[in-house]
Design a protein around this motif. Structure first.
Motif, PDB file in Angstrom:
ATOM      1  N   THR A 228      71.395 111.218  12.120  1.00 16.17           N
ATOM      2  CA  THR A 228      71.006 112.340  11.257  1.00 16.17           C
ATOM      3  C   THR A 228      70.695 111.715   9.897  1.00 16.17           C
ATOM      4  O   THR A 228      70.822 110.503   9.742  1.00 16.17           O
ATOM      5  N   GLU A 229      70.342 112.534   8.904  1.00 14.10           N
ATOM      6  CA  GLU A 229      70.040 111.963   7.587  1.00 14.10           C
ATOM      7  C   GLU A 229      71.322 111.511   6.869  1.00 14.10           C
ATOM      8  O   GLU A 229      71.255 110.725   5.931  1.00 14.10           O
TER       9      GLU A 229
ATOM     10  N   ASP B 298      68.145 128.919   3.102  1.00 15.07           N
ATOM     11  CA  ASP B 298      66.771 128.959   2.625  1.00 15.07           C
ATOM     12  C   ASP B 298      66.438 127.775   1.734  1.00 15.07           C
ATOM     13  O   ASP B 298      65.380 127.168   1.819  1.00 15.07           O
ATOM     14  N   ARG B 299      67.411 127.436   0.890  1.00 17.10           N
ATOM     15  CA  ARG B 299      67.185 126.379  -0.101  1.00 17.10           C
ATOM     16  C   ARG B 299      67.481 124.980   0.462  1.00 17.10           C
ATOM     17  O   ARG B 299      66.767 124.034   0.167  1.00 17.10           O
ATOM     18  N   PHE B 300      68.541 124.856   1.285  1.00 18.21           N
ATOM     19  CA  PHE B 300      69.008 123.499   1.628  1.00 18.21           C
ATOM     20  C   PHE B 300      68.877 123.116   3.095  1.00 18.21           C
ATOM     21  O   PHE B 300      69.183 121.981   3.464  1.00 18.21           O
ATOM     22  N   TRP B 301      68.489 124.022   3.992  1.00 15.07           N
ATOM     23  CA  TRP B 301      68.324 123.672   5.405  1.00 15.07           C
ATOM     24  C   TRP B 301      66.865 123.522   5.751  1.00 15.07           C
ATOM     25  O   TRP B 301      66.065 124.332   5.285  1.00 15.07           O
ATOM     26  N   PRO B 302      66.464 122.574   6.589  1.00 13.06           N
ATOM     27  CA  PRO B 302      67.350 121.542   7.110  1.00 13.06           C
ATOM     28  C   PRO B 302      67.792 120.587   6.002  1.00 13.06           C
ATOM     29  O   PRO B 302      67.004 120.286   5.110  1.00 13.06           O
ATOM     30  N   GLY B 303      69.056 120.109   6.099  1.00 14.15           N
ATOM     31  CA  GLY B 303      69.545 119.197   5.069  1.00 14.15           C
ATOM     32  C   GLY B 303      71.037 118.967   5.155  1.00 14.15           C
ATOM     33  O   GLY B 303      71.703 119.521   6.034  1.00 14.15           O
ATOM     34  N   PRO B 304      71.570 118.170   4.213  1.00 19.49           N
ATOM     35  CA  PRO B 304      72.958 117.706   4.301  1.00 19.49           C
ATOM     36  C   PRO B 304      73.996 118.725   3.812  1.00 19.49           C
ATOM     37  O   PRO B 304      74.846 118.414   2.979  1.00 19.49           O
TER      38      PRO B 304
ATOM     39  N   ARG C 159      75.592 123.303  10.749  1.00 16.02           N
ATOM     40  CA  ARG C 159      74.668 122.498   9.938  1.00 16.02           C
ATOM     41  C   ARG C 159      73.342 122.344  10.675  1.00 16.02           C
ATOM     42  O   ARG C 159      73.309 122.206  11.901  1.00 16.02           O
ATOM     43  N   MET C 160      72.246 122.359   9.914  1.00 14.49           N
ATOM     44  CA  MET C 160      70.911 122.074  10.462  1.00 14.49           C
ATOM     45  C   MET C 160      70.438 120.751   9.860  1.00 14.49           C
ATOM     46  O   MET C 160      70.043 120.697   8.692  1.00 14.49           O
ATOM     47  N   PRO C 161      70.526 119.654  10.625  1.00 14.98           N
ATOM     48  CA  PRO C 161      70.192 118.345  10.043  1.00 14.98           C
ATOM     49  C   PRO C 161      68.699 118.183   9.778  1.00 14.98           C
ATOM     50  O   PRO C 161      67.867 118.775  10.467  1.00 14.98           O
ATOM     51  N   ASP C 162      68.391 117.359   8.783  1.00 16.80           N
ATOM     52  CA  ASP C 162      67.004 117.082   8.416  1.00 16.80           C
ATOM     53  C   ASP C 162      66.608 115.726   8.989  1.00 16.80           C
ATOM     54  O   ASP C 162      66.480 114.745   8.259  1.00 16.80           O
ATOM     55  N   HIS C 163      66.471 115.664  10.289  1.00 15.45           N
ATOM     56  CA  HIS C 163      66.110 114.415  10.943  1.00 15.45           C
ATOM     57  C   HIS C 163      65.387 114.769  12.240  1.00 15.45           C
ATOM     58  O   HIS C 163      65.903 115.538  13.055  1.00 15.45           O
ATOM     59  N   ALA C 164      64.191 114.225  12.433  1.00 20.48           N
ATOM     60  CA  ALA C 164      63.354 114.623  13.570  1.00 20.48           C
ATOM     61  C   ALA C 164      64.057 114.362  14.903  1.00 20.48           C
ATOM     62  O   ALA C 164      64.018 115.209  15.813  1.00 20.48           O
ATOM     63  N   ILE C 165      64.715 113.204  15.032  1.00 14.39           N
ATOM     64  CA  ILE C 165      65.389 112.890  16.304  1.00 14.39           C
ATOM     65  C   ILE C 165      66.516 113.890  16.555  1.00 14.39           C
ATOM     66  O   ILE C 165      66.655 114.432  17.660  1.00 14.39           O
ATOM     67  N   ALA C 166      67.291 114.169  15.525  1.00 13.96           N
ATOM     68  CA  ALA C 166      68.416 115.104  15.677  1.00 13.96           C
ATOM     69  C   ALA C 166      67.908 116.474  16.113  1.00 13.96           C
ATOM     70  O   ALA C 166      68.435 117.082  17.046  1.00 13.96           O
ATOM     71  N   ARG C 167      66.876 116.960  15.435  1.00 13.40           N
ATOM     72  CA  ARG C 167      66.388 118.318  15.744  1.00 13.40           C
ATOM     73  C   ARG C 167      65.816 118.389  17.152  1.00 13.40           C
ATOM     74  O   ARG C 167      66.062 119.345  17.895  1.00 13.40           O
TER      75      ARG C 167
END
Ligand code: TXA
Ligand code: MG
Length: 348
Positions: free
Chosen positions: A34-35, A91-97, A122-130
């Motif tokens: 993940t990020e 809205d502001r921080f997903w996907p993200g840490p 959590r919604m991770p900001d990483h293409a592989i994770a998603r």
């Protein structure tokens, strides 16, 4: 068990991704990037699958897992009474840490939440994770993919060190970009409360939802004030060596660390030092390393766990570290470093 390592550093391999999704759907364990740090994934809605995570990590069963999702609508399946603040923060921080603690729905087994009636999402900001989350059914419980008590993995190699032969698959996505676990914010109380500091700071959260509190258990001198996130009470992130932080005016820190190293060497101990680019010169020990420039705090965050693992592999007995209280991520960096040091700090 043979652990399969698949390489997706350059691009996502669809066939391997489908295979990884099948492993998860059948109740297996897949580690993925993940990020923030590498996660150890299992189907979060499958009681037996998520129970396996505790075994693989040697994790106490009262320490809940974070459920990772790839699409906002998935939240309604696993959480109830979703407050307005959660929507704004997503809205502001997903996907993200950012991880949000919400009331759990009946769909989430208590093995996943360590017996709690809340669930961390959590919604991770990483293409592989998603992609993996979608391929695996949409809800992946994933703690950091280290053996309980060791530094979190920021490279696939770190995962292999701890998990080879214990899990089904590791997806190599290269080094992570942030290097410290997500910020956790509890939204089940009146005032949103940070349970674990991370890349998303208190100020960043307050800009979106107004007043945010910091869990008193994180900083309390009084050990009877317990952190609200069960995992924060354990001695985490710990290297095998004794780690001591030396804080104060730079010149004095350097002098004191060199004195401490000499004394340790006289006792026959193998010594290490963690410094910054700016201060590296002038230190003497068996192994002196830089964590990065004080001007570049993301690099400091990225290197921290890797450096602790490197010291482990060199059989260092005692490590002396400077303090890295940088402006933005300093709180998260120092939270991890102080835990790794078991709260041993010398003020000069
Ligand atoms: O960045 C991250 O969050 C990484 C990546 C893989 O996404 N995951 C991670 O998971 O750090 P883990 O299991 O190493 O840490 C989860 C932390 C623990 O301290 C746990 O106690 C806390 O989150 N936690 C999980 N569910 C909770 C809940 N319902 N209430 C309070 N704390 C919770
Ligand atoms: Mg962890």
């Amino acid at each position: 068990m043979k652990t399969v390592m698949v390489d997706m550093r350059d691009k996502i391999n669809e066939a391997d991704m489908q295979l990884a999704g099948e492993v998860l759907k059948k109740g297996g364990l897949v580690a993925f990037p993940t990020e923030t740090v590498y996660g150890l994934g299992a189907d979060a809605l499958d009681e037996q699958a998520s129970a396996k995570i505790y075994g693989a990590k040697g994790r106490p069963s009262d320490n809940p897992l974070i459920v990772h999702i790839a699409d906002w609508d998935a939240v309604y399946q696993i959480a109830e009474e979703i407050p307005e603040a959660a929507k704004k923060l997503a809205d502001r921080f997903w996907p993200g840490p950012l991880t949000m603690v919400l009331k759990k729905s009946d769909a989430v087994p208590f093995t996943t939440t360590g017996g709690l009636s809340t669930v961390a999402v959590r919604m991770p900001d990483h293409a592989i994770a998603r992609e993996l989350i979608r391929a695996g059914g949409g809800y992946i419980a994933a703690p950091s993919a280290n053996t309980s008590g060791r530094p979190s993995p920021t490279k696939a190699q770190h995962v292999a060190e701890d998990m080879n032969g214990v899990i089904d698959m590791i997806i190599d996505g290269g080094a992570v970009s942030i290097g410290l676990e997500s910020t956790i914010v509890d939204l089940t109380e009146e005032v949103p409360t940070i349970l674990r500091p991370g890349y998303i700071t208190q100020e960043m959260l307050e800009a979106v939802v107004g007043h945010v509190e910091m869990d008193r258990g994180l900083t309390a001198e009084d050990a009877s004030v317990r952190p609200k996130a069960p995992g924060m009470k354990y001695r985490h992130y710990a290297p095998k060596a004794e780690l001591i932080i030396v804080e104060g005016e730079m010149e004095q820190v350097r002098t004191r660390i060199n004195e401490l190293v000499k004394a340790a060497q006289c006792r026959g101990q193998k010594t290490g030092i963690i410094a910054a680019d700016e201060t590296l010169q002038g230190y003497q020990a068996d192994y002196v390393t830089t964590i990065g420039s004080r001007q570049d705090e993301l690099t400091i965050a990225q290197h921290l766990y890797d450096i602790l693992r490197t010291f482990d592999s060199m059989d260092i007995d005692v490590i002396y570290s400077e303090s890295f209280d940088t402006p933005h991520m300093g709180q998260a960096i120092m939270n991890r470093l102080i835990k790794a040091a078991g709260h041993q700090i010398i003020e000069v």
